[in-house]
Scaffold this motif. Structure first.
Motif, PDB file in Angstrom:
ATOM      1  N   VAL A 191       0.887  -1.358   0.165  1.00  0.00           N
ATOM      2  CA  VAL A 191       0.060  -0.082   0.007  1.00  0.00           C
ATOM      3  C   VAL A 191       1.020   1.401  -0.057  1.00  0.00           C
ATOM      4  O   VAL A 191       0.394   2.284  -0.527  1.00  0.00           O
ATOM      5  CB  VAL A 191      -1.001  -0.027   1.037  1.00  0.00           C
ATOM      6  CG1 VAL A 191      -1.841   1.187   1.097  1.00  0.00           C
ATOM      7  CG2 VAL A 191      -1.791  -0.933   1.171  1.00  0.00           C
TER       8      VAL A 191
ATOM      9  N   PHE B  71      -2.326  -4.562  14.195  1.00  0.00           N
ATOM     10  CA  PHE B  71      -3.641  -5.000  14.172  1.00  0.00           C
ATOM     11  C   PHE B  71      -3.689  -6.001  15.250  1.00  0.00           C
ATOM     12  O   PHE B  71      -3.120  -7.360  15.021  1.00  0.00           O
ATOM     13  CB  PHE B  71      -4.240  -5.641  13.014  1.00  0.00           C
ATOM     14  CG  PHE B  71      -5.696  -5.805  12.923  1.00  0.00           C
ATOM     15  CD1 PHE B  71      -6.395  -6.158  13.755  1.00  0.00           C
ATOM     16  CD2 PHE B  71      -6.468  -4.930  11.740  1.00  0.00           C
ATOM     17  CE1 PHE B  71      -7.778  -6.565  13.779  1.00  0.00           C
ATOM     18  CE2 PHE B  71      -7.650  -4.798  12.183  1.00  0.00           C
ATOM     19  CZ  PHE B  71      -8.516  -5.591  13.020  1.00  0.00           C
TER      20      PHE B  71
ATOM     21  N   ARG C 121      -0.644   3.555  13.893  1.00  0.00           N
ATOM     22  CA  ARG C 121      -1.881   3.010  13.492  1.00  0.00           C
ATOM     23  C   ARG C 121      -2.061   1.990  14.569  1.00  0.00           C
ATOM     24  O   ARG C 121      -1.506   0.857  14.441  1.00  0.00           O
ATOM     25  CB  ARG C 121      -2.024   2.519  12.279  1.00  0.00           C
ATOM     26  CG  ARG C 121      -3.572   2.277  11.788  1.00  0.00           C
ATOM     27  CD  ARG C 121      -3.580   0.523  12.053  1.00  0.00           C
ATOM     28  NE  ARG C 121      -5.261   0.304  11.489  1.00  0.00           N
ATOM     29  CZ  ARG C 121      -5.226  -0.607  10.738  1.00  0.00           C
ATOM     30  NH1 ARG C 121      -4.420  -1.470  10.574  1.00  0.00           N
ATOM     31  NH2 ARG C 121      -6.570  -1.013  10.422  1.00  0.00           N
TER      32      ARG C 121
ATOM     33  N   ILE D   4      -4.998  -0.924  16.126  1.00  0.00           N
ATOM     34  CA  ILE D   4      -6.519  -1.295  16.038  1.00  0.00           C
ATOM     35  C   ILE D   4      -6.504  -2.731  16.785  1.00  0.00           C
ATOM     36  O   ILE D   4      -5.296  -3.393  16.673  1.00  0.00           O
ATOM     37  CB  ILE D   4      -6.872  -1.139  14.800  1.00  0.00           C
ATOM     38  CG1 ILE D   4      -8.642  -1.191  14.971  1.00  0.00           C
ATOM     39  CG2 ILE D   4      -6.569  -2.172  14.016  1.00  0.00           C
ATOM     40  CD1 ILE D   4      -9.303  -0.431  14.052  1.00  0.00           C
TER      41      ILE D   4
ATOM     42  N   GLU E  62      -6.530   5.344  13.083  1.00  0.00           N
ATOM     43  CA  GLU E  62      -7.492   3.890  13.050  1.00  0.00           C
ATOM     44  C   GLU E  62      -7.188   3.247  11.561  1.00  0.00           C
ATOM     45  O   GLU E  62      -7.193   1.948  11.731  1.00  0.00           O
ATOM     46  CB  GLU E  62      -8.760   4.298  13.241  1.00  0.00           C
ATOM     47  CG  GLU E  62      -8.828   4.120  14.810  1.00  0.00           C
ATOM     48  CD  GLU E  62     -10.468   4.310  15.223  1.00  0.00           C
ATOM     49  OE1 GLU E  62     -11.261   3.657  14.586  1.00  0.00           O
ATOM     50  OE2 GLU E  62     -10.676   5.066  16.359  1.00  0.00           O
TER      51      GLU E  62
ATOM     52  N   MET F 125      -5.807   1.774   8.217  1.00  0.00           N
ATOM     53  CA  MET F 125      -4.396   1.599   7.545  1.00  0.00           C
ATOM     54  C   MET F 125      -4.321   2.580   6.280  1.00  0.00           C
ATOM     55  O   MET F 125      -3.175   3.054   6.478  1.00  0.00           O
ATOM     56  CB  MET F 125      -4.615   0.185   6.902  1.00  0.00           C
ATOM     57  CG  MET F 125      -3.505  -0.366   6.302  1.00  0.00           C
ATOM     58  SD  MET F 125      -3.267  -2.048   6.261  1.00  0.00           S
ATOM     59  CE  MET F 125      -2.358  -2.093   4.799  1.00  0.00           C
ATOM     60  N   SER F 126      -5.255   2.560   5.447  1.00  0.00           N
ATOM     61  CA  SER F 126      -5.097   3.337   4.197  1.00  0.00           C
ATOM     62  C   SER F 126      -4.530   4.890   4.609  1.00  0.00           C
ATOM     63  O   SER F 126      -3.599   5.662   4.097  1.00  0.00           O
ATOM     64  CB  SER F 126      -6.247   3.519   3.378  1.00  0.00           C
ATOM     65  OG  SER F 126      -6.455   2.488   2.914  1.00  0.00           O
TER      66      SER F 126
ATOM     67  N   THR G 126      -2.651 -11.672  10.671  1.00  0.00           N
ATOM     68  CA  THR G 126      -3.137 -10.347  10.903  1.00  0.00           C
ATOM     69  C   THR G 126      -3.888  -9.651   9.657  1.00  0.00           C
ATOM     70  O   THR G 126      -4.751  -8.817   9.757  1.00  0.00           O
ATOM     71  CB  THR G 126      -2.274  -9.324  11.425  1.00  0.00           C
ATOM     72  OG1 THR G 126      -1.027  -9.403  10.723  1.00  0.00           O
ATOM     73  CG2 THR G 126      -1.710  -9.611  12.860  1.00  0.00           C
TER      74      THR G 126
ATOM     75  N   TYR H 174      -7.451 -10.255   9.852  1.00  0.00           N
ATOM     76  CA  TYR H 174      -8.109  -9.633  10.696  1.00  0.00           C
ATOM     77  C   TYR H 174      -8.368  -8.125  10.142  1.00  0.00           C
ATOM     78  O   TYR H 174      -9.511  -7.679  10.298  1.00  0.00           O
ATOM     79  CB  TYR H 174      -6.999  -9.365  11.943  1.00  0.00           C
ATOM     80  CG  TYR H 174      -6.848 -10.531  12.515  1.00  0.00           C
ATOM     81  CD1 TYR H 174      -7.050 -11.767  12.131  1.00  0.00           C
ATOM     82  CD2 TYR H 174      -5.603 -10.225  13.561  1.00  0.00           C
ATOM     83  CE1 TYR H 174      -6.307 -12.754  12.933  1.00  0.00           C
ATOM     84  CE2 TYR H 174      -4.969 -11.338  14.052  1.00  0.00           C
ATOM     85  CZ  TYR H 174      -5.373 -12.841  13.847  1.00  0.00           C
ATOM     86  OH  TYR H 174      -4.918 -13.874  14.488  1.00  0.00           O
ATOM     87  N   GLU H 175      -7.376  -7.611   9.282  1.00  0.00           N
ATOM     88  CA  GLU H 175      -7.847  -6.257   8.524  1.00  0.00           C
ATOM     89  C   GLU H 175      -8.789  -6.353   7.662  1.00  0.00           C
ATOM     90  O   GLU H 175      -9.628  -5.496   7.750  1.00  0.00           O
ATOM     91  CB  GLU H 175      -6.407  -6.134   7.781  1.00  0.00           C
ATOM     92  CG  GLU H 175      -6.359  -5.030   7.212  1.00  0.00           C
ATOM     93  CD  GLU H 175      -6.037  -3.492   8.197  1.00  0.00           C
ATOM     94  OE1 GLU H 175      -5.150  -3.917   8.985  1.00  0.00           O
ATOM     95  OE2 GLU H 175      -6.736  -2.695   8.125  1.00  0.00           O
TER      96      GLU H 175
ATOM     97  N   TYR I 186     -12.180  -7.153   9.549  1.00  0.00           N
ATOM     98  CA  TYR I 186     -12.540  -5.789  10.213  1.00  0.00           C
ATOM     99  C   TYR I 186     -13.221  -5.019   9.186  1.00  0.00           C
ATOM    100  O   TYR I 186     -14.469  -4.333   9.455  1.00  0.00           O
ATOM    101  CB  TYR I 186     -11.321  -5.231  11.028  1.00  0.00           C
ATOM    102  CG  TYR I 186     -11.527  -3.942  11.436  1.00  0.00           C
ATOM    103  CD1 TYR I 186     -12.232  -3.596  12.673  1.00  0.00           C
ATOM    104  CD2 TYR I 186     -11.095  -2.699  10.462  1.00  0.00           C
ATOM    105  CE1 TYR I 186     -12.453  -2.419  13.209  1.00  0.00           C
ATOM    106  CE2 TYR I 186     -11.529  -1.272  11.236  1.00  0.00           C
ATOM    107  CZ  TYR I 186     -11.981  -1.354  12.559  1.00  0.00           C
ATOM    108  OH  TYR I 186     -12.339   0.061  13.059  1.00  0.00           O
TER     109      TYR I 186
ATOM    110  N   ASP J  46      -6.349  -3.476  -4.856  1.00  0.00           N
ATOM    111  CA  ASP J  46      -5.349  -3.008  -4.483  1.00  0.00           C
ATOM    112  C   ASP J  46      -4.639  -2.683  -3.097  1.00  0.00           C
ATOM    113  O   ASP J  46      -3.724  -2.485  -2.775  1.00  0.00           O
ATOM    114  CB  ASP J  46      -5.104  -1.606  -5.324  1.00  0.00           C
ATOM    115  CG  ASP J  46      -5.183  -1.728  -7.012  1.00  0.00           C
ATOM    116  OD1 ASP J  46      -4.594  -2.709  -7.402  1.00  0.00           O
ATOM    117  OD2 ASP J  46      -5.834  -0.783  -7.501  1.00  0.00           O
ATOM    118  N   LYS J  47      -5.889  -2.700  -2.478  1.00  0.00           N
ATOM    119  CA  LYS J  47      -5.798  -2.266  -0.960  1.00  0.00           C
ATOM    120  C   LYS J  47      -6.755  -3.173  -0.275  1.00  0.00           C
ATOM    121  O   LYS J  47      -7.697  -3.516  -0.628  1.00  0.00           O
ATOM    122  CB  LYS J  47      -6.159  -0.991  -0.494  1.00  0.00           C
ATOM    123  CG  LYS J  47      -5.145   0.153  -0.983  1.00  0.00           C
ATOM    124  CD  LYS J  47      -5.551   1.377  -0.505  1.00  0.00           C
ATOM    125  CE  LYS J  47      -6.733   2.304  -1.031  1.00  0.00           C
ATOM    126  NZ  LYS J  47      -7.600   2.716  -0.277  1.00  0.00           N
TER     127      LYS J  47
ATOM    128  N   ASP K 167      -8.590  -2.659   2.498  1.00  0.00           N
ATOM    129  CA  ASP K 167     -10.051  -2.239   2.490  1.00  0.00           C
ATOM    130  C   ASP K 167     -10.886  -1.844   1.437  1.00  0.00           C
ATOM    131  O   ASP K 167     -11.989  -1.218   1.536  1.00  0.00           O
ATOM    132  CB  ASP K 167      -9.829  -0.889   3.346  1.00  0.00           C
ATOM    133  CG  ASP K 167      -9.042   0.197   2.799  1.00  0.00           C
ATOM    134  OD1 ASP K 167      -8.592  -0.074   1.393  1.00  0.00           O
ATOM    135  OD2 ASP K 167      -8.633   1.225   3.410  1.00  0.00           O
TER     136      ASP K 167
END
Lengths: 376, 288
Positions: free
Chosen positions: A267, A311, A340, A342, A362, A364-365, B156, B159-160, B163, B275-276, B278
């Motif tokens: 990222v 995390f 960050r 969480i 909080e 990540m991005s 992890t 988890y990301e 979440y 790409d990410k 989230d």
């Protein structure tokens, strides 16, 4: 873990695998002595763990003892991909009639051990696999038991044209198999495996890689670990129980978990930055580990910002926060920290940092974006 | 419904008297998992909380009727623990332990298979069917019952993603960590097939990473066998070749195992690749 060719040759000898006569030299005089003792042409080979030593001029033929001395001197003063050469292997130059390839490794997909062989040895096998896949033969083994001789014979005759040669190869393969399992190897490779006048087969090069997970069973082999395989930072991280890989960028990273650590680097790149390292602080979150991690990252002067992405699962965010405070009180941190946190105990962790005037993000991005901006 | 574990799953914790074993046994129980016993050789008769400890798996299974085990023993004892579980008639063996030698896993994999059992891991966070059963080390609070299946090679990172799914209101049927080692007891394809069959799973999130060719094979499977939507993320796009990135199995070697070939394979199979992390909920929502 990788070892040098000369160390692999020693293991080959221990397991009765025929090798070309060879000895290690740490200086040119010793190389001359070995060449004199062999009384034949010799090949002087740089002992470095990186590939491409041949192209770099690290492997040369000498026809006399004085010439071996001169060549050894040259090679011992050179660098291969910026690794200084400190040792050379002096090997008897044999008359090569034909070069073969032989290795044993684990095939991840089938979950089997596999022998790989080719009658076109002496070249980069991965390149051969792309250019002439039909020249590569594979034998998947049904179990970790000693394979039936017949099975290996059927495989060997596909590679070694005459039967007596194939028989000799079968013996070598059984020895490779034993070495592979007894020492928890991940690769045992002979390239080239050469046919010499008189009908013998000799290992002219030797490569052995070990499964890091198996090293605890073989302290003698673990000792062979070469500092060359890792950068100074990687070595000190290893001592501290951190998983660390040096990179070229300027965003230092501290992350928990290998997958998230890789994703964090990805990222960073996506937002136009470059990571300075991969670092997984691991599951248990001893505050001291955070301190050590920061110290190692800060020793890299290219780093302009440090991104801490946690995390919490097994890792507790309050432990990480304590580690950050410990570091801030104990060492000079001349670059901004982007934090960050969480997951497990994140509100406690945030409070600890807030009380000391640090802000905690909080998402990540959002954290990565901020770190990349600060690094510019 | 869900896959592999649910309200009826009865779990034995192997290595229950150790630091990690006892902590997670109690945390699983607190979540509502039926932790019916634990095993530590020589410690039979003791208790961890109110969970009875047995000295051997055979006895523990006979006494409790357990069908699942969770292994928290140190790496050098993991092979014995896996084999003992398989011999005792356990059906699902979840090996959390990290650092099991690969050559031992070659043997363990086929040993468990021939005993008619299934191995998950090693070096994995375990498995959770939210609201029903947790066998592993993941933080339970980030999960929410729902209809998305999650499969991952990482802890992890999972988890990301879980979440962000929960944050956007997308609950999970079951989340499975297959582990970060070169040899995994259960692979992507086994689990994709189970999710495809599970009436309560509507779509699947697959989290891959560099190393090996499991993602490429999974893409092929999705293309030919699956009707449910799958979205993916591949960790390690920026990883250098020849370096082991934390996980034993996360290494690009000989030009194989790169993120590019995996992403290419998924795109070819019609699987969107984020790409990410989230971005995954949005990608999945577009397909449901």
């Amino acid at each position: 873990m990788k070892i040098h060719e000369y160390q692999a040759m020693e293991l080959f000898k221990e397991y009765g695998i025929n090798t070309a006569r060879c000895e290690l030299a740490l200086n040119a005089a010793r190389a001359a002595k070995i060449a004199g003792d062999f009384g034949s042409k010799v090949v002087v080979k740089a002992q470095v763990l990186v590939g491409g030593r041949g192209k770099a001029g690290g492997i040369k033929l000498a026809s006399s003892s004085p010439e071996a001395e001169k060549i050894a001197e040259d090679i011992l003063s050179m660098e291969v991909k910026s690794i200084p050469v400190k040792k050379v292997l002096v090997a008897e130059a044999v008359d090569i009639l034909k070069e073969y390839y032989l290795s044993i490794t684990v095939d991840r997909d089938s979950k089997r051990m596999v022998f790989i062989g080719s009658s076109s040895g002496g070249v980069d096998i991965e390149q051969l696999a792309v250019n002439s896949p039909d020249k590569i033969h594979k034998l998947y083994l049904a179990s970790t038991d000693i394979p039936p001789r017949k099975e290996i014979q059927d495989f060997a005759v596909k590679i070694f044209e005459d039967e007596s040669l194939a028989e000799k190869a079968v013996d070598t393969m059984l020895k490779m198999h034993r070495l592979f399992l007894e020492k928890d190897c991940s690769l045992v490779e002979i390239n080239p495996f050469v046919k010499v006048a008189g009908g013998g087969l000799l290992a002219v090069d030797a490569k052995i890689n070990f499964d890091d997970n198996g090293l605890f069973k073989h302290p003698g082999i673990a000792e062979l670990r070469s500092a060359e395989e890792y950068s100074a930072d990687e070595s000190s991280a290893r001592c501290a129980g951190l998983s660390f890989v040096s990179m070229d960028g300027n965003v230092g990273c501290i992350v928990n978990g290998a997958g998230l650590a890789m994703a964090t680097m990805d990222v960073i790149k996506l937002f136009g930055g470059e990571a300075a390292n991969f670092l997984d602080v691991g599951g248990s979150s001893n505050p001291d580990k955070v301190l050590t991690a920061l110290r190692i990252i800060l020793s890299n002067k290219k780093v302009k910002v440090i991104l801490i992405n946690i995390f919490g699962g097994i890792t507790r965010c309050d432990d990480i926060a304590k580690g950050i405070i410990l570091a801030r009180d104990g060492i000079d941190i001349p670059v901004p920290l982007v934090i960050r946190l969480i997951g497990t105990n994140d509100s406690e962790g945030r409070q600890i940092l807030k009380d000391k005037g640090l802000t905690v993000l909080e998402g990540m991005s959002e954290a990565v974006q901020k770190a990349v901006e600060l690094a510019k | 419904m869900s896959i592999l574990v649910d309200n009826n799953t009865k779990v034995i914790v192997q290595g229950i008297t150790g630091r990690d074993g006892s902590f997670h046994a109690l945390s699983m129980r607190e979540y509502g998992t039926k932790v019916v016993g634990g095993v530590t050789p020589g410690k039979g008769g003791q208790k961890v909380g109110d969970i009875p400890v047995f000295s051997a798996m055979e006895e523990a299974v006979a006494e409790t009727g357990a069908d699942t085990s969770a292994i928290y023993v140190p790496a050098k004892f993991a092979t014995d623990a896996i084999k003992e579980a398989a011999d005792s008639g356990i059906k699902l063996i979840v090996c959390i332990t990290e650092g099991v030698p690969v050559n031992e896993m070659l043997e363990n994999y086929y040993y468990v298979k021939s005993a008619g059992a299934r191995l998950l891991g090693p070096n994995c966070p375990g498995i959770i069917s939210p609201g029903k059963c947790k066998v592993g080390i993941m933080p339970a609070s980030i999960h929410m019952p729902g209809k998305i299946g999650v499969i991952s090679r990482s802890g992890t990172l999972t988890y990301e993603v879980v979440y962000s799914l929960t944050e956007t209101g997308m609950g999970q049927s079951t989340c499975v960590g297959i582990g970060g080692d070169a040899i995994a007891g259960t692979g992507f394809i086994d689990l994709l097939a189970m999710f495809e069959e599970d009436p309560d799973t509507d779509g699947v999130v697959l989290l891959g990473e560099i190393g090996g060719e499991a993602e490429e094979k999974a893409a092929e499977y999705i293309k030919t066998e699956m009707k449910k939507p799958v979205v993916s993320f591949i960790a390690g796009r920026s990883a250098p070749p020849g370096k082991r990135m934390g996980h034993a199995g996360a290494i690009i070697s000989g030009g194989k195992g790169t993120a590019e070939t995996k992403i290419e394979a998924f795109k070819d199979a019609g699987v969107p690749v984020a790409d990410k992390p989230d971005e995954m909920p949005r990608l999945l929502r577009d397909l449901l």
